[in-house]
Every structure is written in C-alpha cells, then in structure tokens.
Write a protein that holds these residues in place. Structure first.
Motif, PDB file in Angstrom:
ATOM      1  N   VAL A  12       0.684  -1.202   0.014  1.00  0.00           N
ATOM      2  CA  VAL A  12      -0.097  -0.021  -0.094  1.00  0.00           C
ATOM      3  C   VAL A  12       0.688   1.247  -0.018  1.00  0.00           C
ATOM      4  O   VAL A  12       0.672   2.055  -0.720  1.00  0.00           O
ATOM      5  N   GLY A  13       1.881   1.251   0.974  1.00  0.00           N
ATOM      6  CA  GLY A  13       2.590   2.493   1.126  1.00  0.00           C
ATOM      7  C   GLY A  13       3.282   2.810  -0.435  1.00  0.00           C
ATOM      8  O   GLY A  13       3.492   4.070  -0.657  1.00  0.00           O
ATOM      9  N   PRO A 190     -18.047 -16.879   1.398  1.00  0.00           N
ATOM     10  CA  PRO A 190     -17.958 -15.213   1.252  1.00  0.00           C
ATOM     11  C   PRO A 190     -17.213 -14.352   2.050  1.00  0.00           C
ATOM     12  O   PRO A 190     -17.305 -14.614   3.397  1.00  0.00           O
ATOM     13  N   HIS A 191     -16.350 -13.662   1.535  1.00  0.00           N
ATOM     14  CA  HIS A 191     -15.285 -12.699   2.339  1.00  0.00           C
ATOM     15  C   HIS A 191     -15.119 -11.654   1.644  1.00  0.00           C
ATOM     16  O   HIS A 191     -15.180 -11.404   0.409  1.00  0.00           O
ATOM     17  N   SER A 192     -15.129 -10.356   2.453  1.00  0.00           N
ATOM     18  CA  SER A 192     -14.740  -9.088   1.677  1.00  0.00           C
ATOM     19  C   SER A 192     -13.325  -8.855   1.439  1.00  0.00           C
ATOM     20  O   SER A 192     -12.479  -9.242   2.137  1.00  0.00           O
ATOM     21  N   TYR A 193     -12.993  -8.735   0.336  1.00  0.00           N
ATOM     22  CA  TYR A 193     -11.605  -8.240  -0.186  1.00  0.00           C
ATOM     23  C   TYR A 193     -11.500  -6.944  -0.586  1.00  0.00           C
ATOM     24  O   TYR A 193     -12.066  -6.484  -1.505  1.00  0.00           O
ATOM     25  N   THR A 194     -10.419  -6.269  -0.099  1.00  0.00           N
ATOM     26  CA  THR A 194     -10.196  -4.668  -0.404  1.00  0.00           C
ATOM     27  C   THR A 194      -9.252  -4.548  -1.779  1.00  0.00           C
ATOM     28  O   THR A 194      -8.069  -5.269  -1.533  1.00  0.00           O
ATOM     29  N   TYR A 195      -9.722  -4.032  -2.748  1.00  0.00           N
ATOM     30  CA  TYR A 195      -8.614  -3.809  -3.770  1.00  0.00           C
ATOM     31  C   TYR A 195      -7.566  -2.724  -3.483  1.00  0.00           C
ATOM     32  O   TYR A 195      -7.896  -1.574  -3.065  1.00  0.00           O
ATOM     33  N   LEU A 196      -6.345  -3.026  -3.738  1.00  0.00           N
ATOM     34  CA  LEU A 196      -5.298  -2.270  -3.290  1.00  0.00           C
ATOM     35  C   LEU A 196      -5.297  -0.754  -3.717  1.00  0.00           C
ATOM     36  O   LEU A 196      -5.119  -0.032  -2.956  1.00  0.00           O
ATOM     37  N   PRO A 197      -5.382  -0.665  -5.160  1.00  0.00           N
ATOM     38  CA  PRO A 197      -5.567   0.554  -5.573  1.00  0.00           C
ATOM     39  C   PRO A 197      -6.854   1.789  -4.543  1.00  0.00           C
ATOM     40  O   PRO A 197      -6.621   2.969  -4.525  1.00  0.00           O
ATOM     41  N   ASP A 198      -8.051   0.939  -4.281  1.00  0.00           N
ATOM     42  CA  ASP A 198      -8.907   1.656  -3.411  1.00  0.00           C
ATOM     43  C   ASP A 198      -8.384   2.000  -2.180  1.00  0.00           C
ATOM     44  O   ASP A 198      -8.796   3.022  -1.699  1.00  0.00           O
ATOM     45  N   ALA A 199      -7.408   0.997  -1.672  1.00  0.00           N
ATOM     46  CA  ALA A 199      -6.791   1.528  -0.252  1.00  0.00           C
ATOM     47  C   ALA A 199      -5.800   2.558  -0.383  1.00  0.00           C
ATOM     48  O   ALA A 199      -5.889   3.696   0.262  1.00  0.00           O
ATOM     49  N   VAL A 200      -5.089   2.884  -1.468  1.00  0.00           N
ATOM     50  CA  VAL A 200      -4.256   4.128  -1.889  1.00  0.00           C
ATOM     51  C   VAL A 200      -5.289   5.179  -1.919  1.00  0.00           C
ATOM     52  O   VAL A 200      -4.903   6.331  -1.360  1.00  0.00           O
ATOM     53  N   ARG A 201      -6.533   4.944  -2.677  1.00  0.00           N
ATOM     54  CA  ARG A 201      -7.221   6.135  -2.916  1.00  0.00           C
ATOM     55  C   ARG A 201      -7.937   6.691  -1.529  1.00  0.00           C
ATOM     56  O   ARG A 201      -8.087   7.786  -1.521  1.00  0.00           O
ATOM     57  N   GLY A 214     -10.977  12.579  12.730  1.00  0.00           N
ATOM     58  CA  GLY A 214     -11.511  12.497  14.166  1.00  0.00           C
ATOM     59  C   GLY A 214     -12.346  11.099  14.139  1.00  0.00           C
ATOM     60  O   GLY A 214     -12.858  10.602  15.235  1.00  0.00           O
ATOM     61  N   ARG A 215     -12.653  10.578  12.948  1.00  0.00           N
ATOM     62  CA  ARG A 215     -13.146   9.210  13.000  1.00  0.00           C
ATOM     63  C   ARG A 215     -12.375   7.908  12.163  1.00  0.00           C
ATOM     64  O   ARG A 215     -11.507   8.360  11.402  1.00  0.00           O
ATOM     65  N   ALA A 216     -12.695   6.962  12.137  1.00  0.00           N
ATOM     66  CA  ALA A 216     -12.199   5.702  11.241  1.00  0.00           C
ATOM     67  C   ALA A 216     -13.478   5.496  10.209  1.00  0.00           C
ATOM     68  O   ALA A 216     -14.512   5.755  10.528  1.00  0.00           O
ATOM     69  N   TRP A 217     -12.865   5.018   9.086  1.00  0.00           N
ATOM     70  CA  TRP A 217     -13.798   4.820   7.875  1.00  0.00           C
ATOM     71  C   TRP A 217     -13.188   3.543   7.264  1.00  0.00           C
ATOM     72  O   TRP A 217     -11.913   3.055   7.334  1.00  0.00           O
ATOM     73  N   HIS A 218     -14.025   2.804   6.731  1.00  0.00           N
ATOM     74  CA  HIS A 218     -13.898   1.742   6.001  1.00  0.00           C
ATOM     75  C   HIS A 218     -13.441   2.032   4.354  1.00  0.00           C
ATOM     76  O   HIS A 218     -14.173   2.755   3.956  1.00  0.00           O
ATOM     77  N   ILE A 219     -12.418   1.557   3.948  1.00  0.00           N
ATOM     78  CA  ILE A 219     -11.932   1.749   2.608  1.00  0.00           C
ATOM     79  C   ILE A 219     -13.142   1.193   1.800  1.00  0.00           C
ATOM     80  O   ILE A 219     -13.587  -0.091   2.168  1.00  0.00           O
ATOM     81  N   PRO A 220     -13.855   1.951   0.672  1.00  0.00           N
ATOM     82  CA  PRO A 220     -14.841   1.520  -0.161  1.00  0.00           C
ATOM     83  C   PRO A 220     -14.201  -0.039  -0.566  1.00  0.00           C
ATOM     84  O   PRO A 220     -13.303  -0.033  -1.357  1.00  0.00           O
ATOM     85  N   THR A 221     -15.072  -0.937  -0.509  1.00  0.00           N
ATOM     86  CA  THR A 221     -14.858  -2.320  -0.706  1.00  0.00           C
ATOM     87  C   THR A 221     -16.081  -2.752  -1.495  1.00  0.00           C
ATOM     88  O   THR A 221     -17.272  -2.560  -0.992  1.00  0.00           O
ATOM     89  N   ALA A 222     -15.783  -3.633  -2.447  1.00  0.00           N
ATOM     90  CA  ALA A 222     -16.837  -4.405  -3.211  1.00  0.00           C
ATOM     91  C   ALA A 222     -17.533  -5.467  -2.394  1.00  0.00           C
ATOM     92  O   ALA A 222     -17.196  -5.815  -1.491  1.00  0.00           O
ATOM     93  N   PRO A 223     -18.780  -5.703  -3.028  1.00  0.00           N
ATOM     94  CA  PRO A 223     -19.524  -7.035  -2.100  1.00  0.00           C
ATOM     95  C   PRO A 223     -18.595  -7.992  -2.177  1.00  0.00           C
ATOM     96  O   PRO A 223     -17.768  -8.385  -2.815  1.00  0.00           O
ATOM     97  N   PRO A 224     -18.845  -9.022  -0.975  1.00  0.00           N
ATOM     98  CA  PRO A 224     -17.862 -10.183  -0.698  1.00  0.00           C
ATOM     99  C   PRO A 224     -18.075 -11.233  -1.918  1.00  0.00           C
ATOM    100  O   PRO A 224     -18.873 -11.196  -2.502  1.00  0.00           O
TER     101      PRO A 224
END
Length: 309
Positions: A12-13, A190-201, A214-224
């Motif tokens: 990611v970094g 079924p399992h949620s998998y986060t797309y790496l370029p979306d983590a960067v975005r 001030g809050r935590a957010w989930h990375i936009p992730t497609a349906p499992p």
C-alpha cells in the motif's frame, strides 16, 4: 503542491507514494532500509519509525503523515506501540494530518456486516493492539493535540499484492502454472476483499477531506466473494484452465505453525475465514468520495500486473 510523509513502502505505502508523486506532490518515503519506488517526486529516507525524534524531524512542515508500516505479524505487540506513539507525536508536533492504514481486527468476531460504529471489542492480542492504537489517536484528536483519521480495509488483492495476501502470489502462482492452489479455509465462504488501489485512494482522500478527521472509515470495498469465484474469474480472464483448489487441513496448518511464526499467528484470526466476513463501506463512500472498483475490473488489472512482473 503539498508535502506528504509515508511510513512503509509495502503493497500500500509504495503505491500511495507513486500516486501522490504523480499528482505533483512532494513525497518523503520512510523505511528502515531507504527502499521504495524510484521516481521523481519521491525521496526515500532510511529511518526507524519508532524513533520519535527522527519522525518529528522528517515530518516538520508536512501536510500529511501516513502510517503504512507493516511490522512482522508475530511481533505486533512489541513493534506497534512504539511506532504508533512516535507517529502520533510527530503529528502533534508538525500539525500534519495523521492517516493510519488500519484493519478490521479491532472488532473481533461479529455477526453480520461490519460498520464503523461497531465497538472495538476484540479479545485477541492483535485486535487489542490495533484498537488501542486508534483509541490513543482519537483521544489526541478530541483533546485538540492532533488531526487524525484511520481507514480500515479487509484482506487485500490486486496489483502489488504481497505474499501475505491470500489472493496474491500464493494463489496466483499455482493458478498461472496450471497447478492446484492451496487455500487455508473453505473456498466457498463469502469474504470481503479490498482492492489495493482503492486502499491508496482512501488514504489520499482521508488526508484531504476534513469530514474524515476524528473518525475511522472503511475503505470502499466491493461486495464479498469467495476464493473459488475469484480463482474462476482470474482463470477466465487469463485464458487458463479451470482452477483446482485444495483446502489445507487444520492439523497441517497447526503443524506448520511450529516452524513458521506467521502461520502460528493465524490461529488468532482464523474466525475471519471460517464463516462469512463482510465489510460495509456505504458510509465511507459518501465521505471519501468514491465507490469501490468492480471486482471484474480488479481481476483484469490483477491478471495484467501478474503477467507484467
């Protein structure tokens, strides 16, 4: 142009550094060895992220500080606290927005989709470590000492995926070789998998969007989806024979843990793969300003990346 400091040049970094540099920003990329992408706009620096004084110096004048560090899995209780403390101190000193790349461990086992308003009720060591990191960040934010946010993803897939990714080289290599691929659990769950370029975005967006602080957010992730579905999509997109998947017996995983610290630690998070594991990112999509990459597009990019390696 603004100045960004990124700690960690992994899956990611490294991608975040390249993305920010392409946008014309000045990027300082901090790793122990000074490694990372070699391109204009990125200045690699060798430093210890747990060295608070060093991080204060490196973050001076920065607009954003990103925690994309990745301590060895079995050393989280030892390595994470000093790193998190040093980066928070650097954010307090410099005024840079601290954006931490998090995960879902802090929630512990839950029934149903995970949302950001769930309590951090993990009972496992690694989950408690991550929960404590966020609680200390949020306390600093509420006290007015720092501006912070955290973006949390599920297991990653896509270009740049490392050996730690369940849908990365450990799965792709045998598929492309026409061999059976070994998976650690039922490939039909079924399992949620986060797309790496979306983590960067998500990291870049969270640094810029004041509503995210001030809050935590989930990375936009497609349906499992299931491992079997992913493997079938990969083979179809790559023109490969239908995948052959074999499940690693539990006793073999336990035996492997005797020699491998990484495998040994998987027991604590086994619950994530023994039943549906679903991330809900509907709230974060509105704040971070984008929707997740469709799985079919992510698969195509993953196949192209693998072939170009």
């Amino acid at each position: 142009m603004s100045r960004h400091v990124i700690v960690g040049a992994g899956q990611v970094g490294g991608g975040l550094a390249e993305t920010l540099a392409e946008r014309g920003h000045e990027v300082t990329l901090v790793t122990r060895s000074g490694s990372g992408p070699k391109r204009r706009g990125i200045s690699p620096v060798a430093a210890d992220a747990a060295d608070a004084d060093a991080m204060r110096r490196l973050t001076e004048g920065a607009d954003a500080l990103y925690n994309c560090a990745n301590p060895r899995y079995h050393r989280w209780p030892l390595d994470w606290p000093p790193i998190a403390a040093a980066l928070l101190a650097a954010a307090e000193s410099s005024g840079a927005v601290l954006v931490t790349l998090g995960n879902l461990y802090g929630y512990g086992p839950v029934d149903g989709p995970m949302t950001e308003d769930l309590p951090l009720a993990a009972t496992g060591t690694k989950g408690r470590v991550r929960a404590r990191m966020w609680e200390e960040m949020r306390a600093a934010h509420e006290a007015g000492r720092a501006r912070v946010t955290e973006v949390r993803g599920s297991d990653y897939y896509g270009p740049r995926s490392s050996d730690q990714s369940y849908l990365g080289p450990r799965l792709l290599e045998p598929l492309f070789a026409g061999k059976p691929a070994t998976v650690i659990s039922d490939p039909g769950i079924p399992h949620s998998y986060t797309y790496l370029p979306d983590a960067v975005r998500a990291l870049a967006a969270a640094a810029e969007e004041e509503r995210a602080w001030g809050r935590a957010w989930h990375i936009p992730t497609a349906p499992p989806f299931t491992v079997r579905e992913f493997a079938e999509r990969v083979c179809e997109a790559a023109g490969l024979p239908a995948p052959r998947l074999r499940r690693l017996p539990a006793w073999m995983l336990k035996a492997g843990g005797l020699a491998s610290p990484f495998l040994r630690e998987l027991g604590e998070t086994r619950y994530q793969f023994d039943r549906p594991y679903v991330l809900d990112s509907s709230a974060s999509q509105k704040v971070l300003g984008f929707t997740p990459t469709p799985v079919e597009d992510g698969v195509k990019e993953t196949v192209a990346w693998w072939r170009a390696r």
